[in-house]
Scaffold this motif. Sequence first.
Motif, PDB file in Angstrom:
ATOM      1  N   GLY A  20      17.031 -31.628 -22.687  1.00 26.59           N
ATOM      2  CA  GLY A  20      17.720 -31.270 -23.917  1.00 26.59           C
ATOM      3  C   GLY A  20      19.190 -31.647 -23.937  1.00 26.59           C
ATOM      4  O   GLY A  20      19.714 -32.310 -23.037  1.00 26.59           O
ATOM      5  N   THR A  21      19.875 -31.187 -24.993  1.00 22.28           N
ATOM      6  CA  THR A  21      21.272 -31.532 -25.250  1.00 22.28           C
ATOM      7  C   THR A  21      22.055 -30.288 -25.620  1.00 22.28           C
ATOM      8  O   THR A  21      21.577 -29.447 -26.383  1.00 22.28           O
ATOM      9  N   LEU A  22      23.268 -30.176 -25.080  1.00 22.05           N
ATOM     10  CA  LEU A  22      24.226 -29.180 -25.531  1.00 22.05           C
ATOM     11  C   LEU A  22      25.234 -29.907 -26.413  1.00 22.05           C
ATOM     12  O   LEU A  22      26.067 -30.660 -25.930  1.00 22.05           O
ATOM     13  N   ASP A  23      25.156 -29.691 -27.702  1.00 24.14           N
ATOM     14  CA  ASP A  23      25.989 -30.412 -28.660  1.00 24.14           C
ATOM     15  C   ASP A  23      27.067 -29.474 -29.184  1.00 24.14           C
ATOM     16  O   ASP A  23      26.812 -28.595 -29.995  1.00 24.14           O
ATOM     17  N   GLY A  24      28.304 -29.687 -28.717  1.00 22.86           N
ATOM     18  CA  GLY A  24      29.411 -28.831 -29.132  1.00 22.86           C
ATOM     19  C   GLY A  24      29.964 -29.146 -30.506  1.00 22.86           C
ATOM     20  O   GLY A  24      30.870 -28.455 -30.979  1.00 22.86           O
ATOM     21  N   GLN A  25      29.446 -30.173 -31.174  1.00 20.30           N
ATOM     22  CA  GLN A  25      29.923 -30.583 -32.500  1.00 20.30           C
ATOM     23  C   GLN A  25      31.431 -30.773 -32.533  1.00 20.30           C
ATOM     24  O   GLN A  25      32.111 -30.373 -33.489  1.00 20.30           O
ATOM     25  N   GLY A  26      31.956 -31.367 -31.448  1.00 18.85           N
ATOM     26  CA  GLY A  26      33.389 -31.588 -31.378  1.00 18.85           C
ATOM     27  C   GLY A  26      33.932 -32.447 -32.497  1.00 18.85           C
ATOM     28  O   GLY A  26      35.037 -32.229 -32.988  1.00 18.85           O
ATOM     29  N   LYS A  27      33.161 -33.423 -32.918  1.00 13.48           N
ATOM     30  CA  LYS A  27      33.595 -34.324 -33.974  1.00 13.48           C
ATOM     31  C   LYS A  27      33.969 -33.561 -35.235  1.00 13.48           C
ATOM     32  O   LYS A  27      34.913 -33.913 -35.946  1.00 13.48           O
ATOM     33  N   GLN A  28      33.219 -32.480 -35.534  1.00 11.97           N
ATOM     34  CA  GLN A  28      33.476 -31.700 -36.730  1.00 11.97           C
ATOM     35  C   GLN A  28      34.586 -30.674 -36.533  1.00 11.97           C
ATOM     36  O   GLN A  28      35.301 -30.327 -37.463  1.00 11.97           O
ATOM     37  N   SER A  29      34.744 -30.158 -35.287  1.00 10.23           N
ATOM     38  CA  SER A  29      35.693 -29.066 -35.059  1.00 10.23           C
ATOM     39  C   SER A  29      37.099 -29.536 -34.722  1.00 10.23           C
ATOM     40  O   SER A  29      38.068 -28.827 -34.979  1.00 10.23           O
ATOM     41  N   TRP A  30      37.245 -30.748 -34.144  1.00 12.63           N
ATOM     42  CA  TRP A  30      38.583 -31.197 -33.728  1.00 12.63           C
ATOM     43  C   TRP A  30      39.590 -31.235 -34.874  1.00 12.63           C
ATOM     44  O   TRP A  30      40.737 -30.847 -34.691  1.00 12.63           O
ATOM     45  N   PRO A  31      39.215 -31.690 -36.074  1.00 11.91           N
ATOM     46  CA  PRO A  31      40.218 -31.708 -37.150  1.00 11.91           C
ATOM     47  C   PRO A  31      40.738 -30.328 -37.518  1.00 11.91           C
ATOM     48  O   PRO A  31      41.803 -30.210 -38.131  1.00 11.91           O
ATOM     49  N   LEU A  32      39.999 -29.260 -37.175  1.00  9.29           N
ATOM     50  CA  LEU A  32      40.426 -27.903 -37.500  1.00  9.29           C
ATOM     51  C   LEU A  32      41.440 -27.376 -36.503  1.00  9.29           C
ATOM     52  O   LEU A  32      42.052 -26.331 -36.722  1.00  9.29           O
ATOM     53  N   ASN A  33      41.619 -28.092 -35.385  1.00 13.40           N
ATOM     54  CA  ASN A  33      42.537 -27.648 -34.334  1.00 13.40           C
ATOM     55  C   ASN A  33      43.910 -28.280 -34.573  1.00 13.40           C
ATOM     56  O   ASN A  33      44.136 -29.445 -34.262  1.00 13.40           O
ATOM     57  N   ASP A  34      44.825 -27.493 -35.143  1.00  8.82           N
ATOM     58  CA  ASP A  34      46.174 -27.997 -35.428  1.00  8.82           C
ATOM     59  C   ASP A  34      47.222 -27.152 -34.714  1.00  8.82           C
ATOM     60  O   ASP A  34      48.256 -26.793 -35.283  1.00  8.82           O
ATOM     61  N   CYS A  35      46.930 -26.830 -33.435  1.00  9.74           N
ATOM     62  CA  CYS A  35      47.788 -25.920 -32.684  1.00  9.74           C
ATOM     63  C   CYS A  35      49.204 -26.459 -32.487  1.00  9.74           C
ATOM     64  O   CYS A  35      50.133 -25.701 -32.203  1.00  9.74           O
TER      65      CYS A  35
END
Length: 313
Positions: free
Chosen positions: A95-110
């Motif tokens: 199987g795969t552990l898919d963190g969906q980083g592609k979708q979440s990175w734009p939300l990180n504006d720390c």
Amino acid sequence: MSDAMVLNLTEKLIMPMYVFTNVWKSACARSGSSKIYVPKGTFYLGGVEFVGPCKNQIEFVIDGTLLAPSNPRDIKQDMWINFRYINNLYISGTGTLDGQGKQSWPLNDCHKNTNCPKLAMNRWDNITQQQNGTLNFFSVHHFNITGVTVTAPGDSPNTDGIKFGFCSNIRISNTNIVRDTVFNGTSDGIRIKTWESSAAKIVASNFVFENIQMINVGKPINIDQKYCPYPPCEKTGASHVQIKDIKYKNIYGTSKNKVAVNLQCSKSFRCKNVELIDINLKHNGVEGGPSTAVCENVDGSARGKMVPQHCLA
């Protein structure tokens, strides 16, 4: 092995955390060996912790895809999937552990928003005798990682593959992180770094980096044993991590900096048996002139095409 505890789940189900944790608690409490099985399919999973100690050996078989929320706020904790305080844990499957980083990175504006959502990661904490896993390991001992593939899209803000802290007796084999890869416009390409004042005396060995293209990369090949991103650092200290048996083969492309091959090893524990085979890294930065190599406290050999000219002893 006792009967498997199968999660009979519907395709693309949003899986409440308690579904997993209840099955885990039941498996953990059994006196005999247990197996938890995630079948094929795609399952959306929020943040979850699997906590021991357990009474038995547990095998966690993942044949499906576990999908993280695309919004990191929905995970509601720093870690997406967190294993803690467990002995005799075996994780396997196709199987795969898919963190969906592609979708979440734009939300990180720390960098400009102090109330930004933190990006979660997988963590394996205080685990022994583990066979398969990825990302972040802390205080994990006597375990093997084999047959794992780690991928990150080109616009990932952090491409760390497998991270370790306070771990011992770790063996990684048949694992694909950077072979047959293209680095495009990144600050680093192939990078091995250790803290310049690290106290632990350990060995990192048997790495192969092969068939990798660099396109306008800051430091295409970089061993940095003077790594010190923030205090406390002694600056005069030497890393106690010995790096040896490293092969760089068919690494080619362009370097933004003149120093395309930077091998700065520990003065206390020299790098040993570093092999350069068919390296072709040309400088295309604003400084002008051909690419160069820097070697400090490193023993090795070179053969085949060599741009820049190597400096190995």
